[in-house]
Design an enzyme around this catalytic site. Structure first.
Site, PDB file in Angstrom:
ATOM      1  N   TYR A  40      -2.760  -4.863  12.178  1.00 21.31           N
ATOM      2  CA  TYR A  40      -2.886  -5.363  13.545  1.00 21.31           C
ATOM      3  C   TYR A  40      -4.078  -4.700  14.220  1.00 21.31           C
ATOM      4  O   TYR A  40      -4.372  -3.538  13.961  1.00 21.31           O
ATOM      5  CB  TYR A  40      -1.629  -5.034  14.355  1.00 21.31           C
ATOM      6  CG  TYR A  40      -0.364  -5.620  13.782  1.00 21.31           C
ATOM      7  CD1 TYR A  40       0.152  -6.809  14.287  1.00 21.31           C
ATOM      8  CD2 TYR A  40       0.321  -4.991  12.750  1.00 21.31           C
ATOM      9  CE1 TYR A  40       1.323  -7.362  13.770  1.00 21.31           C
ATOM     10  CE2 TYR A  40       1.486  -5.527  12.227  1.00 21.31           C
ATOM     11  CZ  TYR A  40       1.984  -6.705  12.739  1.00 21.31           C
ATOM     12  OH  TYR A  40       3.129  -7.253  12.219  1.00 21.31           O
ATOM     13  N   HIS A  48       0.294 -11.042  16.814  1.00 22.90           N
ATOM     14  CA  HIS A  48       0.551 -11.317  15.401  1.00 22.90           C
ATOM     15  C   HIS A  48      -0.362 -10.466  14.539  1.00 22.90           C
ATOM     16  O   HIS A  48      -1.402  -9.990  14.993  1.00 22.90           O
ATOM     17  CB  HIS A  48       0.305 -12.802  15.091  1.00 22.90           C
ATOM     18  CG  HIS A  48       1.282 -13.708  15.750  1.00 22.90           C
ATOM     19  ND1 HIS A  48       2.598 -13.783  15.364  1.00 22.90           N
ATOM     20  CD2 HIS A  48       1.135 -14.577  16.775  1.00 22.90           C
ATOM     21  CE1 HIS A  48       3.231 -14.649  16.125  1.00 22.90           C
ATOM     22  NE2 HIS A  48       2.366 -15.160  17.000  1.00 22.90           N
ATOM     23  N   LYS A  79      -3.060 -16.306   7.325  1.00 23.96           N
ATOM     24  CA  LYS A  79      -3.714 -15.052   7.680  1.00 23.96           C
ATOM     25  C   LYS A  79      -4.812 -14.772   6.663  1.00 23.96           C
ATOM     26  O   LYS A  79      -4.810 -15.305   5.566  1.00 23.96           O
ATOM     27  CB  LYS A  79      -2.722 -13.881   7.649  1.00 23.96           C
ATOM     28  CG  LYS A  79      -1.629 -13.957   8.679  1.00 23.96           C
ATOM     29  CD  LYS A  79      -0.809 -12.692   8.668  1.00 23.96           C
ATOM     30  CE  LYS A  79       0.408 -12.757   9.552  1.00 23.96           C
ATOM     31  NZ  LYS A  79       0.315 -13.467  10.786  1.00 23.96           N
TER      32      LYS A  79
END
Length: 113
Positions: A40, A48, A79
């Site tokens: 993160y 997210h 991602k």
């Protein structure tokens, strides 16, 4: 031996975790995504995950099958997936800045198949 292998793998994971943390990222366990870490850019409770990290030792080859699996992982979770390649020097020392020596990061780009 298997114990030596597990020790080396855990050492590599630890080095990557330390390196990413020293770069200002929040690093959490990524097992639920099939990765070593989910990373993160800030507080995980507010955003997210930015990308997933899979740790590999430089001495190990990354097979085409592994690359396909990483591509599918990236596509399924929407991602970025980053392969963290750890050299032998990164398992035994770290630089003065606290960043792991010998860790290279390669982004696995999503490709439609």
């Amino acid at each position: 031996s298997n114990a030596e292998y597990m020790g080396g793998a855990e050492s590599s994971r630890s080095r990557v975790h330390s390196d990413l943390h020293s770069r200002g990222y929040c690093v959490m366990d990524g097992i639920k995504f099939g990765a070593d870490f989910v990373v993160y850019q800030g507080d995980p409770s507010l955003q997210h995950g930015f990308f997933l990290v899979v740790v590999a030792d430089a001495a190990d080859s990354v097979t085409p099958t592994r690359l396909v699996a990483l591509n599918r992982l990236a596509a399924s979770v929407l991602k970025k997936v980053v392969l963290a390649i750890v050299g032998p020097e990164a398992r035994s020392s770290s630089s003065k800045s606290g960043s792991a020596v010998g860790v290279e990061y390669v982004e696995i780009e999503r490709r439609d198949m």
